[in-house]
Design a protein around this motif. Structure first.
Motif, PDB file in Angstrom:
ATOM      1  N   PRO A  69       4.627  -0.712   7.503  1.00  0.00           N
ATOM      2  CA  PRO A  69       4.872   0.742   7.578  1.00  0.00           C
ATOM      3  C   PRO A  69       4.708   1.461   6.243  1.00  0.00           C
ATOM      4  CG  PRO A  69       6.565  -0.465   8.747  1.00  0.00           C
ATOM      5  CD  PRO A  69       5.744  -1.486   8.015  1.00  0.00           C
ATOM      6  N   SER A  70       4.763   0.697   5.133  1.00  0.00           N
ATOM      7  CA  SER A  70       4.655   1.371   3.830  1.00  0.00           C
ATOM      8  C   SER A  70       3.229   1.335   3.295  1.00  0.00           C
ATOM      9  CB  SER A  70       5.583   0.694   2.819  1.00  0.00           C
ATOM     10  OG  SER A  70       5.052  -0.560   2.449  1.00  0.00           O
ATOM     11  N   ARG A  71       2.266   0.889   4.126  1.00  0.00           N
ATOM     12  CA  ARG A  71       0.932   0.640   3.558  1.00  0.00           C
ATOM     13  C   ARG A  71       0.239   1.887   3.021  1.00  0.00           C
ATOM     14  NH1 ARG A  71      -0.846  -1.595   9.172  1.00  0.00           N
ATOM     15  NH2 ARG A  71      -0.742   0.303  10.357  1.00  0.00           N
ATOM     16  N   LEU A  72       0.591   3.059   3.549  1.00  0.00           N
ATOM     17  CA  LEU A  72      -0.027   4.273   2.987  1.00  0.00           C
ATOM     18  C   LEU A  72       0.396   4.495   1.537  1.00  0.00           C
ATOM     19  CD1 LEU A  72      -0.089   7.162   5.625  1.00  0.00           C
ATOM     20  CD2 LEU A  72      -2.006   6.009   4.575  1.00  0.00           C
ATOM     21  N   LEU A  73       1.496   3.852   1.144  1.00  0.00           N
ATOM     22  CA  LEU A  73       1.981   4.002  -0.227  1.00  0.00           C
ATOM     23  C   LEU A  73       1.676   2.776  -1.084  1.00  0.00           C
ATOM     24  CD1 LEU A  73       5.470   5.366   0.777  1.00  0.00           C
ATOM     25  CD2 LEU A  73       3.807   6.656  -0.557  1.00  0.00           C
ATOM     26  N   THR A  74       1.620   1.599  -0.442  1.00  0.00           N
ATOM     27  CA  THR A  74       1.621   0.369  -1.242  1.00  0.00           C
ATOM     28  C   THR A  74       0.444  -0.558  -0.967  1.00  0.00           C
ATOM     29  OG1 THR A  74       2.926  -0.701   0.484  1.00  0.00           O
ATOM     30  CG2 THR A  74       4.158   0.327  -1.304  1.00  0.00           C
ATOM     31  N   ASN A  75      -0.554  -0.101  -0.229  1.00  0.00           N
ATOM     32  CA  ASN A  75      -1.623  -0.999   0.218  1.00  0.00           C
ATOM     33  C   ASN A  75      -2.273  -1.774  -0.930  1.00  0.00           C
ATOM     34  OD1 ASN A  75      -3.074  -1.847   2.573  1.00  0.00           O
ATOM     35  ND2 ASN A  75      -4.847  -0.786   1.757  1.00  0.00           N
ATOM     36  N   ASP A  76      -2.505  -1.090  -2.074  1.00  0.00           N
ATOM     37  CA  ASP A  76      -3.229  -1.733  -3.187  1.00  0.00           C
ATOM     38  C   ASP A  76      -2.289  -2.093  -4.340  1.00  0.00           C
ATOM     39  OD1 ASP A  76      -2.559   0.798  -4.065  1.00  0.00           O
ATOM     40  OD2 ASP A  76      -4.342   0.986  -5.310  1.00  0.00           O
ATOM     41  N   LEU A  77      -0.992  -2.111  -4.059  1.00  0.00           N
ATOM     42  CA  LEU A  77      -0.004  -2.227  -5.143  1.00  0.00           C
ATOM     43  C   LEU A  77       0.333  -3.685  -5.463  1.00  0.00           C
ATOM     44  CD1 LEU A  77       1.570  -0.039  -6.721  1.00  0.00           C
ATOM     45  CD2 LEU A  77       3.471  -0.444  -5.173  1.00  0.00           C
ATOM     46  N   ILE A  78       0.441  -3.983  -6.749  1.00  0.00           N
ATOM     47  CA  ILE A  78       0.999  -5.267  -7.190  1.00  0.00           C
ATOM     48  C   ILE A  78       2.151  -4.909  -8.127  1.00  0.00           C
ATOM     49  CG2 ILE A  78       0.600  -7.413  -8.449  1.00  0.00           C
ATOM     50  CD1 ILE A  78      -2.283  -7.351  -7.632  1.00  0.00           C
ATOM     51  N   LEU A  79       3.346  -5.267  -7.716  1.00  0.00           N
ATOM     52  CA  LEU A  79       4.532  -4.941  -8.515  1.00  0.00           C
ATOM     53  C   LEU A  79       4.904  -6.160  -9.354  1.00  0.00           C
ATOM     54  CD1 LEU A  79       6.720  -2.660  -8.840  1.00  0.00           C
ATOM     55  CD2 LEU A  79       8.110  -3.987  -7.263  1.00  0.00           C
ATOM     56  N   LEU A  80       4.979  -5.945 -10.659  1.00  0.00           N
ATOM     57  CA  LEU A  80       5.274  -7.053 -11.587  1.00  0.00           C
ATOM     58  C   LEU A  80       6.521  -6.714 -12.388  1.00  0.00           C
ATOM     59  CD1 LEU A  80       1.704  -7.446 -13.153  1.00  0.00           C
ATOM     60  CD2 LEU A  80       2.760  -9.062 -11.582  1.00  0.00           C
ATOM     61  N   PRO A  81       7.197  -7.713 -12.952  1.00  0.00           N
ATOM     62  CA  PRO A  81       8.258  -7.377 -13.911  1.00  0.00           C
ATOM     63  C   PRO A  81       7.625  -6.638 -15.093  1.00  0.00           C
ATOM     64  CG  PRO A  81       8.367  -9.694 -13.263  1.00  0.00           C
ATOM     65  CD  PRO A  81       7.082  -9.158 -12.729  1.00  0.00           C
ATOM     66  N   GLU A  82       8.366  -5.682 -15.619  1.00  0.00           N
ATOM     67  CA  GLU A  82       7.820  -4.812 -16.675  1.00  0.00           C
ATOM     68  C   GLU A  82       7.247  -5.611 -17.858  1.00  0.00           C
ATOM     69  OE1 GLU A  82      10.371  -1.358 -17.662  1.00  0.00           O
ATOM     70  OE2 GLU A  82      10.239  -2.203 -19.686  1.00  0.00           O
ATOM     71  N   ALA A  83       7.975  -6.645 -18.264  1.00  0.00           N
ATOM     72  CA  ALA A  83       7.534  -7.419 -19.437  1.00  0.00           C
ATOM     73  C   ALA A  83       6.200  -8.105 -19.145  1.00  0.00           C
ATOM     74  CB  ALA A  83       8.602  -8.460 -19.787  1.00  0.00           C
ATOM     75  N   ASP A  84       6.032  -8.597 -17.907  1.00  0.00           N
ATOM     76  CA  ASP A  84       4.762  -9.244 -17.531  1.00  0.00           C
ATOM     77  C   ASP A  84       3.626  -8.237 -17.538  1.00  0.00           C
ATOM     78  OD1 ASP A  84       5.820 -11.731 -17.259  1.00  0.00           O
ATOM     79  OD2 ASP A  84       6.077 -11.632 -15.079  1.00  0.00           O
ATOM     80  N   LEU A  85       3.912  -7.029 -17.033  1.00  0.00           N
ATOM     81  CA  LEU A  85       2.863  -6.012 -16.961  1.00  0.00           C
ATOM     82  C   LEU A  85       2.410  -5.603 -18.361  1.00  0.00           C
ATOM     83  CD1 LEU A  85       1.871  -3.591 -14.546  1.00  0.00           C
ATOM     84  CD2 LEU A  85       2.564  -2.450 -16.626  1.00  0.00           C
ATOM     85  N   LYS A  86       3.405  -5.423 -19.279  1.00  0.00           N
ATOM     86  CA  LYS A  86       3.049  -5.013 -20.643  1.00  0.00           C
ATOM     87  C   LYS A  86       2.215  -6.103 -21.326  1.00  0.00           C
ATOM     88  CE  LYS A  86       6.480  -2.979 -22.976  1.00  0.00           C
ATOM     89  NZ  LYS A  86       7.901  -2.731 -23.336  1.00  0.00           N
ATOM     90  N   ASP A 129       1.657   9.016  -5.379  1.00  0.00           N
ATOM     91  CA  ASP A 129       0.478   9.280  -4.557  1.00  0.00           C
ATOM     92  C   ASP A 129       0.347   8.288  -3.407  1.00  0.00           C
ATOM     93  OD1 ASP A 129      -1.542  11.332  -6.048  1.00  0.00           O
ATOM     94  OD2 ASP A 129      -0.291  10.252  -7.482  1.00  0.00           O
ATOM     95  N   LEU A 130      -0.459   8.674  -2.423  1.00  0.00           N
ATOM     96  CA  LEU A 130      -0.775   7.766  -1.322  1.00  0.00           C
ATOM     97  C   LEU A 130      -1.880   6.806  -1.768  1.00  0.00           C
ATOM     98  CD1 LEU A 130      -0.936  10.070   1.844  1.00  0.00           C
ATOM     99  CD2 LEU A 130       1.024   8.871   0.889  1.00  0.00           C
ATOM    100  N   ALA A 131      -1.780   5.559  -1.285  1.00  0.00           N
ATOM    101  CA  ALA A 131      -2.780   4.551  -1.673  1.00  0.00           C
ATOM    102  C   ALA A 131      -3.964   4.596  -0.721  1.00  0.00           C
ATOM    103  CB  ALA A 131      -2.132   3.172  -1.659  1.00  0.00           C
ATOM    104  N   LEU A 132      -4.684   5.715  -0.708  1.00  0.00           N
ATOM    105  CA  LEU A 132      -5.789   5.842   0.236  1.00  0.00           C
ATOM    106  C   LEU A 132      -7.114   5.404  -0.378  1.00  0.00           C
ATOM    107  CD1 LEU A 132      -4.973   9.252   1.940  1.00  0.00           C
ATOM    108  CD2 LEU A 132      -4.996   7.033   3.021  1.00  0.00           C
ATOM    109  N   TRP A 133      -7.522   6.099  -1.430  1.00  0.00           N
ATOM    110  CA  TRP A 133      -8.831   5.810  -2.019  1.00  0.00           C
ATOM    111  C   TRP A 133      -8.621   5.103  -3.344  1.00  0.00           C
ATOM    112  CZ3 TRP A 133      -7.872  11.072  -0.492  1.00  0.00           C
ATOM    113  CH2 TRP A 133      -8.393  11.371   0.779  1.00  0.00           C
ATOM    114  N   THR A 134      -9.096   3.860  -3.432  1.00  0.00           N
ATOM    115  CA  THR A 134      -8.793   3.070  -4.627  1.00  0.00           C
ATOM    116  C   THR A 134      -9.992   2.965  -5.570  1.00  0.00           C
ATOM    117  OG1 THR A 134      -9.418   1.089  -3.418  1.00  0.00           O
ATOM    118  CG2 THR A 134      -7.096   1.674  -3.412  1.00  0.00           C
TER     119      THR A 134
END
Lengths: 399, 109
Positions: A185-202, B49-54
């Motif tokens: 249900p959250s894919r419109l917001l998170t479809n391409d997201l990779i959430l990492l710990p802040e220290a790892d991301l930096k 933002d919405l993750a529509l166009w990447t």
């Protein structure tokens, strides 16, 4: 008296329908073209309306004020000192740095959004557990783990317990264990997201310790956001504040069917419709002229003929309009707007599946009705009126 | 009577539309119930933002992009992503600009 009038109108309607049935091939063709145009227009209206509603509703919770830094016309990393200065402004609550960036995955050809979350964010008071996360969330102090969106899981073919390897700023492959997935249900917001710990991301992006991607600013009084933005710009001329209202306005504009390519599609369909209506308005067929002439000759009034043509236009336009709107609604609700998707997706490798409930917006439907049904009826009645006020003998001879 | 057929046809179309709308009610209710969860996610992660166009920065995060973002790669480069044509130009671009009245968000550094 009332039933007499009603009966008279119904008889004229009956005559109109008989007359239409005599030209059934032409009228069926008109219904199909009319319905197809309304289908296209209403699909656009329903889809953009549903996307706009979803965006505005979910992004209601987006940050009140973001401050970025622009250098040479581009977004640049912002010094954490800026946050300390902003935090001293009256009316400002907390200032939280955000760490995020993009990652192009050469193996899948997809772009991911990498977002870091710090211990401060994980332990924020009053925060409830996120229900749209399957598996577990990052714990304070945890390293080398990640949460991924549905699209990333799909293109990488991984699930909870799997590994995601990403090449870091030094060119070394880094592996992160997938401990959670953002639920569908959250894919419109998170479809391409990779959430990492802040220290790892930096470490991954090689970000200096004294910089962040941007700053999230809490403003006590939402009405003061513009004032705070102005004060920030006075003190930090290279800052670029983006308010919550601006984010909302962006999505208002983005999914407005009166703008962008959707407008071009809309105008194209409208132009086709206008040509159809114009063709109808510029002349009657010989049969139709003869019919009007005969009706006048046997004693029909001009008003009766106008009513006859009004019924013909209204019957055809209403049947086609309702068929088009119903098909457009089903297209968006049942079939995920499949025909519009190739236009909407563009080059996005990770475009999410859209599961939205379209709304029957009376304003949009009213606009659609007045742009299609009304001109069509006018285009049907006007030439008939011209023929009806001419001498029957001339009309019949001319035809 | 042919008008009975017409009224029947119009009623059937309206009925079908109403049925489709009623059928979408559970899905609308589900979406509504998920809204609080989505907002919690947006709030916790600070999403904008919405993750529509990447495919590009300015299509992934339209609200974070400069108005000249499409032309960032080199001066006067033209728009090259299809999604960019779906996004309408921002409101200030469509209004006549008075001297010295650049919108604050896009003020040059």
């Amino acid at each position: 008296m009332g039933s007499y009038h009603l009966g008279r109108h119904l008889k004229i309607l009956e005559f109109a329908l008989s007359s239409m049935l005599r030209r059934r091939t032409k009228n069926l063709g008109l219904v199909l073209v009319f319905a197809a145009l309304v289908f296209l227009l209403s699909s656009i209206v329903f889809l953009t309306g549903a996307l706009r509603t979803e965006a505005l509703a979910t992004l209601e919770a987006s940050p009140q004020l973001l401050v970025q830094r622009a250098m040479a016309g581009r977004h640049a990393l912002i010094p954490l000192d800026y946050g300390e200065l902003i935090a001293r402004l009256p009316g400002v609550g907390s200032v939280t740095p955000r760490y995020w960036g993009y990652y192009y995955d050469i193996y899948t050809g997809a772009n991911y959004t990498l977002l870091g979350i710090g211990d401060q964010g994980l332990e924020s008071p009053g925060s409830t557990p996120l229900r749209l996360v399957e598996g577990s969330f990052i714990m304070p102090g945890q390293r080398r783990v990640c949460l991924i969106g549905e699209g990333v899981a799909r293109v990488r073919g991984t699930r909870i317990g799997g590994m995601v390897s990403l090449r870091d700023a030094r060119g070394w492959m880094q592996e992160y264990e997938v401990i959670g997935l953002f639920a569908s249900p959250s894919r419109l917001l998170t479809n391409d997201l990779i959430l990492l710990p802040e220290a790892d991301l930096k470490a991954h992006f090689g970000m200096p310790d004294d910089r962040a991607t941007d700053l999230m600013v809490e403003v006590y009084n939402p009405h003061e956001v513009d004032n705070i933005s102005r004060k920030i710009l006075e003190r930090l001329p290279d800052a670029r504040p983006i308010s919550h209202a601006e984010i909302q306005r962006t999505y208002e504009t983005l999914f407005n069917w009166r703008g962008g390519l959707l407008l071009a599609m809309f105008l194209g369909a409208m132009a086709a419709f206008m040509i159809l209506a114009w063709d109808k308005a510029t002349g009657l067929s010989a049969d139709e002229r003869r019919e009007i002439g005969i009706l006048k000759a046997i004693g029909w009034e001009t008003s009766d003929i106008l009513e006859l043509k009004l019924w013909e236009g209204a019957a055809l336009a209403l049947v086609a309009f309702l068929a088009g709107v119903t098909a457009g609604y089903a297209h968006v609700q049942r079939f995920g707007s499949e025909l519009l998707m190739p236009v909407l997706e563009g080059w996005s490798t990770l475009f999410p599946a859209i599961d939205l409930a379209p709304q029957l917006d009376p304003y949009a439907l009213g606009v659609l009705f007045s742009l299609t049904v009304v001109p069509y009826i006018v285009a049907t009645v006007v030439p008939s009126w011209k023929a009806a006020i001419t001498d029957p003998d001339r009309v019949m001879r001319a035809s | 009577m042919k008008y009975h057929i017409l009224f029947g046809l119009l009623s059937a179309e309206l009925g079908l539309l109403a049925t489709l709308h009623l059928q979408s009610a559970p899905s609308a209710e589900r979406l509504q119930s998920e809204l609080a969860d989505k907002r919690a996610l947006v709030s916790k992660l600070g999403l904008t933002d919405l993750a529509l166009w990447t495919e590009a920065r300015y299509t992934r995060h339209p609200s974070q992009a400069d108005r000249f973002a499409a032309f960032q790669d080199f001066p006067s480069s033209i728009e090259h992503f299809p999604a960019g044509s779906i996004i309408a130009p921002p409101e200030p671009l469509r209004m006549p600009v008075e001297a010295g009245s650049a919108p604050s968000r896009h003020r040059a550094p």
